[in-house]
Write a protein that holds these residues in place. Structure first.
Motif, PDB file in Angstrom:
ATOM      1  N   HIS A   1       7.593 -18.376  25.993  1.00  0.00           N
ATOM      2  CA  HIS A   1       7.439 -19.819  26.170  1.00  0.00           C
ATOM      3  C   HIS A   1       8.034 -20.562  24.980  1.00  0.00           C
ATOM      4  O   HIS A   1       7.938 -20.092  23.835  1.00  0.00           O
ATOM      5  N   LEU A   2       8.609 -21.722  25.262  1.00  0.00           N
ATOM      6  CA  LEU A   2       9.245 -22.544  24.233  1.00  0.00           C
ATOM      7  C   LEU A   2       8.314 -23.685  23.839  1.00  0.00           C
ATOM      8  O   LEU A   2       7.744 -24.341  24.707  1.00  0.00           O
ATOM      9  N   VAL A   3       8.178 -23.919  22.520  1.00  0.00           N
ATOM     10  CA  VAL A   3       7.286 -24.973  22.049  1.00  0.00           C
ATOM     11  C   VAL A   3       8.002 -25.870  21.041  1.00  0.00           C
ATOM     12  O   VAL A   3       8.949 -25.460  20.379  1.00  0.00           O
ATOM     13  N   ILE A   4       7.531 -27.095  20.985  1.00  0.00           N
ATOM     14  CA  ILE A   4       7.925 -28.033  19.934  1.00  0.00           C
ATOM     15  C   ILE A   4       6.820 -27.997  18.883  1.00  0.00           C
ATOM     16  O   ILE A   4       5.638 -28.131  19.216  1.00  0.00           O
ATOM     17  N   THR A   5       7.181 -27.819  17.632  1.00  0.00           N
ATOM     18  CA  THR A   5       6.173 -27.732  16.580  1.00  0.00           C
ATOM     19  C   THR A   5       6.482 -28.738  15.483  1.00  0.00           C
ATOM     20  O   THR A   5       7.588 -29.276  15.387  1.00  0.00           O
ATOM     21  N   ASN A   6       5.468 -28.962  14.652  1.00  0.00           N
ATOM     22  CA  ASN A   6       5.657 -29.813  13.467  1.00  0.00           C
ATOM     23  C   ASN A   6       6.014 -28.971  12.256  1.00  0.00           C
ATOM     24  O   ASN A   6       5.805 -29.382  11.111  1.00  0.00           O
ATOM     25  N   GLY A   7       6.559 -27.793  12.520  1.00  0.00           N
ATOM     26  CA  GLY A   7       6.886 -26.855  11.457  1.00  0.00           C
ATOM     27  C   GLY A   7       5.850 -25.762  11.333  1.00  0.00           C
ATOM     28  O   GLY A   7       6.134 -24.686  10.812  1.00  0.00           O
ATOM     29  N   LYS A   8       4.640 -26.039  11.845  1.00  0.00           N
ATOM     30  CA  LYS A   8       3.553 -25.050  11.738  1.00  0.00           C
ATOM     31  C   LYS A   8       2.932 -24.775  13.106  1.00  0.00           C
ATOM     32  O   LYS A   8       2.971 -23.667  13.598  1.00  0.00           O
ATOM     33  N   GLU A   9       2.359 -25.813  13.702  1.00  0.00           N
ATOM     34  CA  GLU A   9       1.618 -25.604  14.946  1.00  0.00           C
ATOM     35  C   GLU A   9       2.304 -26.306  16.111  1.00  0.00           C
ATOM     36  O   GLU A   9       2.995 -27.308  15.931  1.00  0.00           O
ATOM     37  N   PRO A  10       2.101 -25.802  17.334  1.00  0.00           N
ATOM     38  CA  PRO A  10       2.724 -26.432  18.505  1.00  0.00           C
ATOM     39  C   PRO A  10       2.137 -27.817  18.766  1.00  0.00           C
ATOM     40  O   PRO A  10       0.929 -28.017  18.672  1.00  0.00           O
ATOM     41  N   VAL A  11       3.017 -28.748  19.119  1.00  0.00           N
ATOM     42  CA  VAL A  11       2.577 -30.092  19.507  1.00  0.00           C
ATOM     43  C   VAL A  11       3.010 -30.430  20.932  1.00  0.00           C
ATOM     44  O   VAL A  11       2.621 -31.466  21.467  1.00  0.00           O
ATOM     45  N   ALA A  12       3.790 -29.538  21.568  1.00  0.00           N
ATOM     46  CA  ALA A  12       4.200 -29.763  22.956  1.00  0.00           C
ATOM     47  C   ALA A  12       4.723 -28.459  23.532  1.00  0.00           C
ATOM     48  O   ALA A  12       5.279 -27.620  22.801  1.00  0.00           O
ATOM     49  N   LEU A  13       4.525 -28.293  24.824  1.00  0.00           N
ATOM     50  CA  LEU A  13       5.101 -27.184  25.570  1.00  0.00           C
ATOM     51  C   LEU A  13       6.431 -27.696  26.116  1.00  0.00           C
ATOM     52  O   LEU A  13       6.473 -28.532  27.014  1.00  0.00           O
ATOM     53  N   ALA A  14       7.518 -27.215  25.537  1.00  0.00           N
ATOM     54  CA  ALA A  14       8.836 -27.809  25.753  1.00  0.00           C
ATOM     55  C   ALA A  14       9.190 -27.922  27.222  1.00  0.00           C
ATOM     56  O   ALA A  14       9.131 -26.947  27.968  1.00  0.00           O
ATOM     57  N   GLY A  15       9.540 -29.140  27.646  1.00  0.00           N
ATOM     58  CA  GLY A  15       9.995 -29.384  29.003  1.00  0.00           C
ATOM     59  C   GLY A  15       8.912 -29.417  30.051  1.00  0.00           C
ATOM     60  O   GLY A  15       9.191 -29.671  31.217  1.00  0.00           O
ATOM     61  N   VAL A  16       7.653 -29.169  29.659  1.00  0.00           N
ATOM     62  CA  VAL A  16       6.572 -29.114  30.638  1.00  0.00           C
ATOM     63  C   VAL A  16       5.551 -30.212  30.381  1.00  0.00           C
ATOM     64  O   VAL A  16       5.328 -31.077  31.221  1.00  0.00           O
ATOM     65  N   MET A  17       4.895 -30.206  29.210  1.00  0.00           N
ATOM     66  CA  MET A  17       3.859 -31.193  28.932  1.00  0.00           C
ATOM     67  C   MET A  17       3.623 -31.271  27.425  1.00  0.00           C
ATOM     68  O   MET A  17       3.726 -30.273  26.714  1.00  0.00           O
ATOM     69  N   GLY A  18       3.286 -32.467  26.984  1.00  0.00           N
ATOM     70  CA  GLY A  18       2.985 -32.668  25.573  1.00  0.00           C
ATOM     71  C   GLY A  18       1.605 -32.145  25.208  1.00  0.00           C
ATOM     72  O   GLY A  18       0.785 -31.810  26.059  1.00  0.00           O
ATOM     73  N   GLY A  19       1.353 -32.101  23.900  1.00  0.00           N
ATOM     74  CA  GLY A  19       0.062 -31.644  23.413  1.00  0.00           C
ATOM     75  C   GLY A  19      -0.889 -32.807  23.176  1.00  0.00           C
ATOM     76  O   GLY A  19      -0.473 -33.927  22.854  1.00  0.00           O
ATOM     77  N   ALA A  20      -2.179 -32.530  23.326  1.00  0.00           N
ATOM     78  CA  ALA A  20      -3.176 -33.579  23.153  1.00  0.00           C
ATOM     79  C   ALA A  20      -3.285 -34.017  21.703  1.00  0.00           C
ATOM     80  O   ALA A  20      -3.701 -35.150  21.411  1.00  0.00           O
ATOM     81  N   ASN A  21      -2.888 -33.147  20.759  1.00  0.00           N
ATOM     82  CA  ASN A  21      -3.050 -33.476  19.333  1.00  0.00           C
ATOM     83  C   ASN A  21      -2.034 -34.492  18.838  1.00  0.00           C
ATOM     84  O   ASN A  21      -2.161 -35.009  17.729  1.00  0.00           O
ATOM     85  N   SER A  22      -0.993 -34.797  19.649  1.00  0.00           N
ATOM     86  CA  SER A  22       0.005 -35.784  19.209  1.00  0.00           C
ATOM     87  C   SER A  22       0.209 -36.879  20.260  1.00  0.00           C
ATOM     88  O   SER A  22       1.232 -37.542  20.278  1.00  0.00           O
ATOM     89  N   GLU A  23      -0.793 -37.085  21.090  1.00  0.00           N
ATOM     90  CA  GLU A  23      -0.685 -38.056  22.181  1.00  0.00           C
ATOM     91  C   GLU A  23      -0.645 -39.488  21.664  1.00  0.00           C
ATOM     92  O   GLU A  23      -1.341 -39.838  20.710  1.00  0.00           O
ATOM     93  N   VAL A  24       0.179 -40.315  22.318  1.00  0.00           N
ATOM     94  CA  VAL A  24       0.210 -41.752  22.006  1.00  0.00           C
ATOM     95  C   VAL A  24      -1.085 -42.381  22.504  1.00  0.00           C
ATOM     96  O   VAL A  24      -1.441 -42.252  23.677  1.00  0.00           O
ATOM     97  N   GLN A  25      -1.803 -43.038  21.585  1.00  0.00           N
ATOM     98  CA  GLN A  25      -3.080 -43.642  21.917  1.00  0.00           C
ATOM     99  C   GLN A  25      -3.068 -45.127  21.562  1.00  0.00           C
ATOM    100  O   GLN A  25      -2.062 -45.669  21.087  1.00  0.00           O
ATOM    101  N   GLN A  26      -4.204 -45.779  21.776  1.00  0.00           N
ATOM    102  CA  GLN A  26      -4.275 -47.225  21.629  1.00  0.00           C
ATOM    103  C   GLN A  26      -3.967 -47.690  20.206  1.00  0.00           C
ATOM    104  O   GLN A  26      -3.452 -48.784  19.996  1.00  0.00           O
ATOM    105  N   ASP A  27      -4.275 -46.834  19.203  1.00  0.00           N
ATOM    106  CA  ASP A  27      -4.063 -47.227  17.805  1.00  0.00           C
ATOM    107  C   ASP A  27      -2.739 -46.736  17.245  1.00  0.00           C
ATOM    108  O   ASP A  27      -2.484 -46.841  16.043  1.00  0.00           O
TER     109      ASP A  27
END
Length: 806
Positions: free
Chosen positions: A310-336
């Motif tokens: 599986h291919l992932v987008i990371t911040n250099g350490k941990e995954p922040v998105a599953l590439a081409g499928v869905m983003g990660g909850a830890n980097s979601e755009v929120q109200q703030d």
């Protein structure tokens, strides 16, 4: 793919055609439109209103009495039960006399003593699906995000004057998973130009704090990755036009940033993703394969365990998105969220498809990456989204596009001749017409002596070989304009093969006598087949069966037919007759080193009554002779010119005293019989009869030559005889001797009685036959018949010891 007709008009001039006419044109060219759905489901007399005052109902805690400005001289008093209604809101009002979906008519009413002159509506009450309504309005009334004019017709405001075309796309037409792709398709059909969206240049304020580092380890999986940082964004509801556009396309509005990425996804067919930079965790983007067992929490709230494929987008350490499928909850755009990292990338369709399948996670993004996106639109889509975010969310781009780029953007070249096109289509299209078709498709084509050299735009990932180009010519030339021709040459005549014709003849015969066809899997279990065949070494087992019940290639059709009988019996259907023509698989070796042989068998299974006449109280249960008669009729239908015999036999799984082997020219080709009681018990069946025939052996037999004889002019004479024979003598043997001795005058012999018991010696039985004598040239005399008849009687006594019963 849901296509908004109003949205489509932004890219191509189609005002002179209705949505239904566009759908017809698309369907005729090969892009099937399943249905055209009007957004307005019967709504009328609905206007915008402003809640001027809102007070609690004096007689009901859950009701509010609202004074609403609907553009008339006096305010309208409306009683509303929604919890989210309040003063100074701009709302949707159904006036007195308005119509809502389903034919509901709004009338003046009194609620707990208060007059109500209309209704403040939710989007669901206007016909919108609940799953498409913004979450904040999933319950309660809808509020316009910006001020509107009281009394204004809301049908155009809410896009209810639109029509939606639902495309049923084949997997190769990924280009039509975007509004631009559909516009190009319509442009090719109608010969009209496509207007591309204007990508506004965004003034980027290059800041040191705005830089981001992009690196890609999995270069084959991600040949392009582009990232931009946009700061000072304000997360808020999207403008009304954007919300209604997305809802028409089947997407729920979320907020202005996410809605822009979804809008560009639908417009360009290019998936994008927006990360909250502060939650992202760094200003480094690393695209790599996941570690075995690595985990990520995706936007749907599920924790998923990844593999090294599986291919992932990371911040250099941990995954922040599953590439081409869905983003990660830890980097979601929120109200703030105030600063976002915008991703525009090209991911391998094979890698995305594997992740989507393995994790059971399918998204709009994965559906497009799997089928292939346009490499020349990736960066452009990112710039388009950045410009829209700057406009709608007040953001400022603080970096250029930081990118890793090893993407092949070259166009495919296909060469084809005019003769090849016409030969395959059976047409006589000229060079000018073909060049016109390529121009409509916007394919750059050079022609030299009727040879076309075509450069295929990258948006058409499905065009790679000659056959693809010929299909495009056929679609645009018009399937209705292609002449109907018989696909026939001297070497390949059309028509049924001899085997196919005989299969069809067998089906017609069996169905004409009241037997229904069954179609079953070719896979079964060794346990079921062991009741009919003990040699387990000759069964072919699957290495990776989908289930235990489908683990072995079948060697007989009977178990599946008995399954069907048992299924019907358990549901109270007791009189069932089924047949099946299907393949069975045999091998002579325990360890398979060669392909098993596939044979075609014809089998039937019967239980219950064969015939019932309720009025006369007549019932005929299925028995051995019913099934034997069906098989005999089948042999007659196939006109088999051979010696056919039914010999008593013992077969595994069948009743030893009620089973016969069918032999053709001395060779066994099948069996008929009753299920053994133990076998019937295994399926919980009553008395059941079956037959199973090797269809190939039957089909290979020579057919009888049809010979016609004149209708006899002279009468026949019948003689009946009752013969006493040993009980082990078969009636068939007696009949054969009678035929031999009767000569040319004996035309017909039929057994009509069998007797054993009182008045006969022990070990003896009586067989009664009817004999018919006839001469086609004259009327027989008693003396002539008596001579032949006596010869028959003497011969029977000499050969098999048969005597006339006194």
């Amino acid at each position: 793919m849901l296509v908004s007709y109003k949205w489509l008009k932004k890219y191509i001039q189609i005002e002179d055609l209705t949505a239904e006419e566009i759908a017809e044109q698309l369907t005729r060219s090969g892009v099937e439109v399943d249905i055209v759905t009007p957004m307005n489901k019967g709504v009328k007399n609905i206007v915008a209103g402003k809640v001027v005052a809102c007070e609690k109902h004096p007689e009901a805690d859950k009701l509010n009495v609202c004074q609403v400005d609907i553009g008339e001289e006096e305010l309208a008093q409306i009683v509303c039960g929604a919890a989210n209604v309040g003063k100074d809101q701009y709302v949707v009002v159904a006036k007195v006399g308005a119509r809502l979906p389903g034919g509901m008519k709004i009338k003046r009413a009194k609620l707990r003593g208060q007059v109500s002159e209309g209704m403040i509506c939710s989007l669901q009450e206007l016909g919108f699906e609940g799953k498409l309504v913004p979450k904040e309005y999933a319950e309660g009334i809808y509020q316009f995000p910006t001020a509107v004019t009281p009394g204004e017709d809301v049908i155009p405001l809410l896009n209810l004057d639109d029509h939606v075309l639902e495309l049923d796309l084949t997997p190769n037409r990924s280009d039509c998973l975007s509004m631009l792709g559909v516009a190009y398709e319509i442009g090719a059909i109608l010969g009209r130009e496509v207007t591309l969206p204007e990508v506004k240049e965004v003034e980027s304020t290059i800041e040191a704090a705005g830089t981001v580092a992009v690196s890609v380890e999995a270069k084959d999986d991600c040949p392009y990755y582009g990232a931009m940082i946009i700061k000072d964004v304000t997360i808020s509801p999207s403008p009304l036009w954007l919300q209604t556009t997305l809802m028409a396309a089947g997407i729920r509005p979320i907020n202005n940033v996410v809605d822009v990425t979804n809008y560009v996804l639908l417009e360009y067919g290019q998936p994008l993703h927006a990360f909250d930079l502060e939650r992202f965790g760094s200003k480094e983007v690393l695209v790599r394969r996941a570690f075995e067992g690595e985990k990520i929490m995706t936007l749907d709230g599920a924790e998923r365990t990844l593999s090294a494929e599986h291919l992932v987008i990371t911040n250099g350490k941990e995954p922040v998105a599953l590439a081409g499928v869905m983003g990660g909850a830890n980097s979601e755009v929120q109200q703030d969220t105030t600063t976002i990292l915008l991703e525009a990338a090209y991911f391998s369709g094979i890698t995305v498809r594997k992740a989507s399948r393995d994790l059971g996670l399918r998204s709009d993004a994965s559906a497009r990456f799997e089928k292939g996106v346009d490499p020349n639109r990736v960066k452009e889509a990112g710039l388009r989204a950045a410009a829209m975010i700057s406009e709608l969310a007040g953001g400022t781009v603080v970096s250029d596009v930081t990118e890793y780029d090893a993407l092949d953007r070259g166009e495919k070249e296909v060469t084809i001749s005019l003769a090849k096109i016409n030969d395959l289509l059976g047409t006589a299209i000229d060079t000018v017409t073909v060049k016109t078709i390529f121009n409509k498709l916007q394919f750059a084509a050079k022609e030299d002596n009727d040879i076309f050299h075509i450069s295929v735009p990258t948006r058409r990932q499905d065009i790679a070989i000659e056959a693809d180009v010929i299909e495009e010519v056929a679609r645009l030339y018009g399937y209705d304009n292609i002449p109907a021709t018989l696909s026939y040459t001297a070497t390949t005549p059309g028509g049924l093969t001899e085997l196919q014709a005989k299969k069809r003849k067998v089906r017609r015969f069996l169905e004409s006598v009241g037997i229904h066809e069954a179609v079953n899997y070719s896979l079964t279990t060794a346990e079921k087949e062991s009741l009919f065949e003990k040699r387990s070494a000759e069964r072919i087992k699957l290495a990776l069966p989908m289930s235990e019940e489908r683990s072995t290639l079948r060697t007989t059709l009977l178990p599946h037919l008995l399954d069907a009988l048992s299924y019907n019996k358990n549901r109270g259907i007791l009189n069932v007759a089924l047949y099946e023509i299907g393949g069975v698989f045999h091998t002579n070796e325990a360890a398979l080193t060669t392909q098993p042989s596939e044979k075609t068998y014809l089998s039937g299974a019967f239980m219950g009554l064969w015939y019932e006449h309720a009025w006369q109280g007549e019932k005929k249960p299925v028995d051995f002779f019913v099934v034997k008669g069906i098989v005999e009729g089948l042999l007659e239908e196939l006109a088999i010119d051979a010696d056919v015999r039914f010999d008593q036999a013992e077969v595994t799984g069948l009743h030893p005293g009620r089973t016969a082997c069918l032999k053709v020219n001395g060779k066994s080709v099948g069996v008929i019989g009753q299920l053994h009681p133990n076998t019937a018990k295994a399926w919980s069946l009553p008395e059941t009869y079956v037959f199973e025939l090797d269809f190939h052996q039957l089909a290979d037999q020579d057919e009888k030559v049809v010979r016609y004889a004149p209708i006899p002019r002279f009468p026949a004479m019948d003689r009946d005889i009752a013969l006493v024979v040993d009980e082990n003598v078969k009636a068939e043997e007696v009949e054969q001797v009678i035929h031999e001795l009767g000569g040319d005058l004996l035309k017909h012999v039929a057994l009509f009685d069998l007797y054993q018991g009182e008045h006969l010696e022990s070990g003896k039985k009586s067989l009664a036959f009817s004999l018919r004598y006839q001469d086609p040239e004259k009327t027989l005399t008693d003396e002539e018949v008596t001579v032949v008849h006596e010869k028959v009687l003497v011969g029977l006594e000499e050969r098999i010891g048969a005597t006339l019963r006194s």
